[in-house]
Scaffold this motif. Structure first.
Motif, PDB file in Angstrom:
ATOM      1  N   GLU A   4       0.846  -1.185   0.000  1.00 20.68           N
ATOM      2  CA  GLU A   4       0.000   0.000   0.000  1.00 20.68           C
ATOM      3  C   GLU A   4       0.889   1.245   0.000  1.00 20.68           C
ATOM      4  OE1 GLU A   4      -3.247   0.190  -0.277  1.00 20.68           O
ATOM      5  OE2 GLU A   4      -3.521  -1.979  -0.307  1.00 20.68           O
ATOM      6  N   PRO A   5       0.666   2.212  -0.888  1.00 16.44           N
ATOM      7  CA  PRO A   5       1.494   3.430  -0.908  1.00 16.44           C
ATOM      8  C   PRO A   5       1.222   4.302   0.302  1.00 16.44           C
ATOM      9  CG  PRO A   5      -0.339   3.652  -2.431  1.00 16.44           C
ATOM     10  CD  PRO A   5      -0.395   2.243  -1.922  1.00 16.44           C
ATOM     11  N   ASP A   6       2.243   5.056   0.698  1.00 14.37           N
ATOM     12  CA  ASP A   6       2.087   5.999   1.799  1.00 14.37           C
ATOM     13  C   ASP A   6       1.321   7.221   1.301  1.00 14.37           C
ATOM     14  OD1 ASP A   6       3.449   4.358   3.479  1.00 14.37           O
ATOM     15  OD2 ASP A   6       5.377   5.384   3.265  1.00 14.37           O
ATOM     16  N   GLU A   7       0.140   7.432   1.833  1.00 15.92           N
ATOM     17  CA  GLU A   7      -0.679   8.565   1.420  1.00 15.92           C
ATOM     18  C   GLU A   7      -0.253   9.802   2.215  1.00 15.92           C
ATOM     19  OE1 GLU A   7      -4.804   7.742   1.465  1.00 15.92           O
ATOM     20  OE2 GLU A   7      -4.654   6.025   0.098  1.00 15.92           O
ATOM     21  N   SER A   8       0.881  10.325   1.794  1.00 16.10           N
ATOM     22  CA  SER A   8       1.439  11.506   2.446  1.00 16.10           C
ATOM     23  C   SER A   8       1.084  12.765   1.659  1.00 16.10           C
ATOM     24  CB  SER A   8       2.957  11.371   2.562  1.00 16.10           C
ATOM     25  OG  SER A   8       3.526  11.212   1.267  1.00 16.10           O
ATOM     26  N   GLU A   9       1.495  13.905   2.187  1.00 16.08           N
ATOM     27  CA  GLU A   9       1.222  15.162   1.497  1.00 16.08           C
ATOM     28  C   GLU A   9       1.960  15.242   0.166  1.00 16.08           C
ATOM     29  OE1 GLU A   9       1.938  18.535   3.922  1.00 16.08           O
ATOM     30  OE2 GLU A   9       0.619  17.900   5.556  1.00 16.08           O
ATOM     31  N   ILE A  10       3.193  14.802   0.129  1.00 16.04           N
ATOM     32  CA  ILE A  10       3.942  14.867  -1.122  1.00 16.04           C
ATOM     33  C   ILE A  10       3.379  13.882  -2.145  1.00 16.04           C
ATOM     34  CG2 ILE A  10       6.054  15.705  -0.017  1.00 16.04           C
ATOM     35  CD1 ILE A  10       7.130  12.851  -0.109  1.00 16.04           C
TER      36      ILE A  10
ATOM     37  N   ARG B 157       5.975  15.861   8.785  1.00 16.23           N
ATOM     38  CA  ARG B 157       4.569  15.964   8.423  1.00 16.23           C
ATOM     39  C   ARG B 157       4.309  15.839   6.913  1.00 16.23           C
ATOM     40  NH1 ARG B 157       3.297  21.265  11.921  1.00 16.23           N
ATOM     41  NH2 ARG B 157       5.398  21.710  11.143  1.00 16.23           N
ATOM     42  N   PRO B 158       5.137  16.441   6.039  1.00 13.30           N
ATOM     43  CA  PRO B 158       4.852  16.262   4.611  1.00 13.30           C
ATOM     44  C   PRO B 158       5.091  14.843   4.104  1.00 13.30           C
ATOM     45  CG  PRO B 158       6.227  18.204   4.992  1.00 13.30           C
ATOM     46  CD  PRO B 158       6.214  17.413   6.258  1.00 13.30           C
ATOM     47  N   TYR B 159       5.874  14.062   4.854  1.00 11.48           N
ATOM     48  CA  TYR B 159       6.262  12.725   4.369  1.00 11.48           C
ATOM     49  C   TYR B 159       5.557  11.595   5.119  1.00 11.48           C
ATOM     50  CZ  TYR B 159      10.007  15.997   3.294  1.00 11.48           C
ATOM     51  OH  TYR B 159      10.709  17.110   2.891  1.00 11.48           O
ATOM     52  N   ALA B 160       4.771  11.916   6.108  1.00 10.06           N
ATOM     53  CA  ALA B 160       4.117  10.898   6.926  1.00 10.06           C
ATOM     54  C   ALA B 160       2.879  10.351   6.222  1.00 10.06           C
ATOM     55  CB  ALA B 160       3.735  11.469   8.282  1.00 10.06           C
ATOM     56  N   ASN B 161       2.665   9.075   6.375  1.00  9.95           N
ATOM     57  CA  ASN B 161       1.437   8.448   5.885  1.00  9.95           C
ATOM     58  C   ASN B 161       0.334   8.754   6.883  1.00  9.95           C
ATOM     59  OD1 ASN B 161      -0.527   6.826   4.760  1.00  9.95           O
ATOM     60  ND2 ASN B 161       0.351   4.912   5.521  1.00  9.95           N
ATOM     61  N   THR B 162      -0.491   9.703   6.542  1.00 12.58           N
ATOM     62  CA  THR B 162      -1.521  10.165   7.475  1.00 12.58           C
ATOM     63  C   THR B 162      -2.787   9.335   7.432  1.00 12.58           C
ATOM     64  OG1 THR B 162      -2.279  11.753   5.807  1.00 12.58           O
ATOM     65  CG2 THR B 162      -0.665  12.535   7.429  1.00 12.58           C
ATOM     66  N   ALA B 163      -2.787   8.272   6.632  1.00 13.19           N
ATOM     67  CA  ALA B 163      -3.966   7.394   6.569  1.00 13.19           C
ATOM     68  C   ALA B 163      -3.542   5.939   6.736  1.00 13.19           C
ATOM     69  CB  ALA B 163      -4.714   7.591   5.250  1.00 13.19           C
ATOM     70  N   PRO B 164      -2.865   5.626   7.838  1.00 10.26           N
ATOM     71  CA  PRO B 164      -2.448   4.224   8.023  1.00 10.26           C
ATOM     72  C   PRO B 164      -3.634   3.349   8.401  1.00 10.26           C
ATOM     73  CG  PRO B 164      -1.901   5.483   9.970  1.00 10.26           C
ATOM     74  CD  PRO B 164      -2.470   6.466   8.973  1.00 10.26           C
ATOM     75  N   TYR B 165      -3.490   2.061   8.138  1.00 13.26           N
ATOM     76  CA  TYR B 165      -4.526   1.112   8.539  1.00 13.26           C
ATOM     77  C   TYR B 165      -4.439   0.913  10.050  1.00 13.26           C
ATOM     78  CZ  TYR B 165      -5.428  -0.090   3.682  1.00 13.26           C
ATOM     79  OH  TYR B 165      -5.778  -0.033   2.363  1.00 13.26           O
ATOM     80  N   THR B 166      -5.596   1.003  10.701  1.00 17.46           N
ATOM     81  CA  THR B 166      -5.659   0.850  12.149  1.00 17.46           C
ATOM     82  C   THR B 166      -6.766  -0.135  12.505  1.00 17.46           C
ATOM     83  OG1 THR B 166      -7.209   2.707  12.400  1.00 17.46           O
ATOM     84  CG2 THR B 166      -4.843   3.202  12.522  1.00 17.46           C
ATOM     85  N   ILE B 167      -6.704  -0.634  13.710  1.00 19.43           N
ATOM     86  CA  ILE B 167      -7.735  -1.520  14.237  1.00 19.43           C
ATOM     87  C   ILE B 167      -7.848  -1.270  15.730  1.00 19.43           C
ATOM     88  CG2 ILE B 167      -6.223  -3.482  14.770  1.00 19.43           C
ATOM     89  CD1 ILE B 167      -8.468  -5.282  13.613  1.00 19.43           C
ATOM     90  N   ASN B 168      -9.045  -1.412  16.232  1.00 14.00           N
ATOM     91  CA  ASN B 168      -9.264  -1.174  17.647  1.00 14.00           C
ATOM     92  C   ASN B 168      -8.710  -2.331  18.460  1.00 14.00           C
ATOM     93  OD1 ASN B 168     -11.078  -1.125  20.289  1.00 14.00           O
ATOM     94  ND2 ASN B 168     -11.165   0.917  19.365  1.00 14.00           N
ATOM     95  N   GLU B 169      -8.266  -2.025  19.645  1.00 16.65           N
ATOM     96  CA  GLU B 169      -7.642  -3.044  20.495  1.00 16.65           C
ATOM     97  C   GLU B 169      -8.614  -4.135  20.925  1.00 16.65           C
ATOM     98  OE1 GLU B 169      -6.268  -1.361  24.138  1.00 16.65           O
ATOM     99  OE2 GLU B 169      -8.005  -0.024  24.335  1.00 16.65           O
TER     100      GLU B 169
END
Length: 809
Positions: free
Chosen positions: A31-37, A742-754
């Motif tokens: 999955e690609p990193d959905e970052s700002e750049i 912040r411009p390079y971070a994947n701000t939409a990572p896959y998460t799951i509740n504990e």
């Protein structure tokens, strides 16, 4: 935390100690990193080509299909050349030995070997002198000089049929071992590694050109060396390797330099490998779907089918260029021969025999389970005593080559019986007449007699398979071409050698040996039925039982079902065997699974590859486990704006592949994630900022932000050779500078509740092909991370035990 494993940190003052085992395996990023750049890059592409008919997506699709075409064509050329070279080497070996045998027979005939008191022609085949006994004795008792005797010895040495055979076998075996010596990963079939690779594990060096070259060339000499191996497994790896190399820029196309596209191309290449090995394009697609890929789609099915079709068409073109591409000569391809109906308008078996085929499949599954268990124990022994030293691996190959040569030459000698060639061939078809020419007159009169055991041992594997399949024995008046004793004398030593040889240090495959073993077992089974029936013709012909036996043993070894059935159907070209093959294969699979797993799955577990099976592990089904229990809570995190020294030390002293970014200013809310490769690229490009640029220790998230110093195209161009932390050196003062993530971070990572169940967590992780999964609470605060290692059965069982111990405490 890294995926699938992590390791402890090491000191930066001295180079890290080289571990005795390979470094932790990494996982692919599908999955690609959905970052700002990344979003800026995608927006620029859309804006630049707005309203255009020929868009970048259409150009990308065209390149994708063109590259798929190139993969199938290149793999077909490789398979064709390897097959031709292997046959040429084997033909040269058998011609040399056959000429020496014929010369020995003529010499004994000229010197009156059949007279009383003179040894017969069946003696002296294992002596060290190639001449007649009279000449050798005269030489030994002459008063000539010692030098003359030595010259005669070495000249005669190369006239001994057995020694010539042994020399060729060991020479080819050592050449095959030499390629595995250069690249140890090229040993074996490569199918377990391809399966693990398509499951999401980045096996080191598996897709490199060196590994591909060593495996393809090594399998040529391995097959020619007489070992009970085939080149079908290496051809599957060859197709996958060609796909990986071409898709990652070796062919000038650099649009697919990412893990997801590479995975899809490798799936297509594996299908092309099966198609080029068995001339079975549909079987290749199903093999890639059933045994290889963990992630599949309808579009990928079409591409794999197209790639396999191109591979087969290229093979047809190469093999039939002498006929100016007129009518195709399918005999030049790997073929199991054409099965024809014995009776007019009726099948070669009765419907009630489906139960007999099921019994045959059960026995084949039991034999496969025994073979896999023995092979597993031998592999564990090799890992402990042989595989850690390259020289020991070569020595093992040499010793087993001598053993194989002695067995394959001794068994025909022990048979010591000549069978007259069939004379009443009026009802035979052209295929059977051509196969009759392949019967070897080992120790027999050429053109009149043949040696049954030699005709199985001293020919190519596909020739022996076709002989067992197609020589007609209906149980009525047909005389058996191969007697039950001859088949037994071949079956037991051959399957024993195949078990011992599997896993040694040469490139090799197991599919063709399993076919040959099963063909001999099935024909022997048919003989026994005809004997019980007193040759009244109640049961099907022995060729039909030979085909069912091949399917049973092949499925018993590998536990493949759909692909085995389709491969055999395409190779035989007769649809009447669809239902018998399905019944036999399913019976073999069910029976084998009662005892152990398939040979490829066993190899994966022996090598400790972190494979995620399709089904959720049984321990998760038997116990109530949630994501919060299976996760790793000790997570190394970063802030959105971090000191360069902190980032550098984190990369230096950990081997994790991904790092969560948490917003410490807002109750440690999960801001996003960043990868190790991204951080190393930023450090290598010196994407640093100063305090005067608006960053300070107490103002991480103020509104002032600079433009990204590194664009997405620069990072994408680095794949897959990203800079490493060992190659990065900081200048004085760099450690106190700031790096804005912040411009390079994947701000939409896959998460799951504990609180999510482990079943849902497992399906989400495997279906999407994730590298890691962030675990959060109800407030979106990061509480842990789940990686591939955390979902393996052993880790889940440790989770259960930790829960029990906590309850007891």
């Amino acid at each position: 935390r890294d995926a699938p494993t992590s390791s402890s940190s090491s000191s930066s003052s001295s180079p890290p100690h080289r571990p005795p085992f390979p470094p932790p395996l990494q996982s692919h990023d599908y999955e690609p990193d959905e970052s700002e750049i990344w979003r800026a890059h995608q927006s620029m592409l859309h804006l630049r080509h707005r309203g255009a008919w020929w868009t970048p997506s259409k150009l990308r699709n065209a390149k994708q299909w063109a590259l798929t075409f190139a993969i199938g064509a290149v793999q077909a050329v490789i398979a064709s050349r390897c097959n031709a070279w292997s046959r040429r080497l084997s033909g040269w070996k058998f011609e040399r030995v056959g000429a020496l045998l014929e010369e020995r027979r003529r010499d004994r005939s000229l010197h009156g070997a059949d007279a009383a008191g003179v040894p017969g022609e069946d003696e002296g085949y294992f002596d060290f002198y190639g001449g007649t006994d009279d000449v050798a004795t005269a030489s030994l008792h002459s008063n000539s000089a010692l030098a003359s005797d030595s010259q005669f010895f070495f000249r005669s040495l190369f006239r001994s049929p057995f020694l010539a055979y042994l020399f060729c076998q060991t020479l080819f075996a050592l050449l095959a071992a030499a390629f595995s010596y250069l690249e140890p990963l090229s040993a074996g079939s490569g199918i377990p590694e391809i399966k693990v690779y398509l499951n999401g594990v980045a096996v080191p060096r598996i897709m490199r050109a060196k590994t591909l070259l060593c495996r393809t060339l090594g399998c040529v000499f391995a097959v020619a060396s007489g070992f009970p191996v085939g080149m079908e497994g290496p051809m599957i790896h060859s197709g996958a390797g060609v796909a990986a190399l071409l898709s990652q820029g070796c062919g000038g196309v650099r649009d697919f330099r990412n893990d997801k596209d590479q995975r899809d191309f490798v799936s297509c290449g594996a299908a092309a490998g099966v198609a080029s090995a068995f001339a079975s394009p549909v079987g290749g697609v199903l093999f890639s779907l059933e045994e290889g890929a963990s992630y599949w789609s309808t579009r990928l099915t079409w591409r794999a089918f197209f790639c396999a079709m191109v591979a087969l068409a290229t093979l047809y073109g190469i093999r039939n260029r002498e006929s100016s591409w007129g009518q195709t000569d399918v005999d030049n391809l790997f073929s199991l021969g054409e099965f024809t109906a014995i009776g007019e308008g009726s099948s070669n078996y009765s419907i009630w025999e489906l139960a007999v085929f099921a019994v045959l499949g059960c026995i084949g599954g039991l034999i496969g389970a025994c073979f896999n268990a023995a092979s597993e124990h031998l592999t564990l022994w090799r890992i402990k005593h042989v595989n850690y030293c390259k020289k020991r691996r070569v020595l093992e190959v040499l010793l087993l080559s001598v053993l194989t040569s002695c067995v394959s030459f001794l068994m025909p000698r022990l048979w010591n019986r000549c069978t007259a060639l069939p004379t009443d061939v009026q009802g035979w078809n052209n295929q059977q007449k051509e196969l009759m020419a392949e019967l070897l007159p080992f120790q027999c009169l050429s053109g009149k007699e043949y040696n049954e055991v030699a005709s199985l041992y001293l020919v190519d594997a596909d020739v022996a398979i076709r002989q067992l399949f197609h020589f007609r024995e209906t149980g009525l008046t047909d005389a058996p071409t191969f007697s039950s004793a001859a088949i037994f004398l071949f079956f037991v030593p051959y399957i024993s050698l195949a078990c011992i040889v599997y896993g040694i240090g040469i490139p090799s495959g197991l599919l063709v040996p399993s076919l040959l073993t099963g063909a001999s077992f099935g024909r022997l089974f048919g003989h026994l039925l005809h004997m019980l029936d007193h040759t009244s013709g109640t049961f099907a012909d022995s060729g039909t039982y030979s085909l069912m036996g091949a399917a049973a043993i092949m499925a018993g070894f590998s536990r493949m079902t759909i692909s085995v059935t389709v491969i055999l159907l395409e190779a035989t070209g007769n649809m009447q065997y669809v239902l018998p093959l399905m019944v036999t294969v399913m019976a073999a699979r069910f029976t084998g699974n009662l005892f152990n797993e398939g040979i490829y799955d066993a190899t994966i577990h022996i090598k400790h590859y972190p494979l995620l099976e399709q089904e959720v592990p049984g321990v998760a089904e038997r116990h109530e486990i949630v994501a919060g229990q299976a996760m790793t809570s000790a997570v190394k995190c970063l802030r959105p704006v971090e000191r360069v020294g902190v980032v550098y030390d984190l990369l230096r002293y950990t081997s994790h592949g991904n790092f969560p970014i948490i917003d410490t200013a807002v109750s440690s809310i999960l801001y996003g994630t960043t990868s190790r490769s991204m951080l190393c690229t930023l450090l290598d490009r010196r994407a640093f900022c100063h305090d005067k640029d608006g960053y300070s220790s107490d103002r991480f998230l103020e509104s002032k932000r600079l433009l990204p110093l590194v664009q997405w195209e620069t990072i994408e161009r680095q794949y897959p050779e990203y800079p490493t932390i060992e190659t990065i050196e900081l200048q004085p003062g760099d450690r106190q500078r700031w790096i804005d993530l912040r411009p390079y971070a994947n701000t939409a990572p896959y998460t799951i509740n504990e609180t999510a169940s482990i079943q849902r967590t497992y399906r989400l992780f495997r279906t999407l092909g994730l590298r890691f999964l962030c675990v959060t609470n109800h407030h979106n605060q990061l509480v842990g991370i789940i990686t591939r290692k955390d979902l393996l059965p052993q880790s889940l069982w440790e989770t259960v035990m930790r829960g029990r111990n906590a309850h007891l405490g």
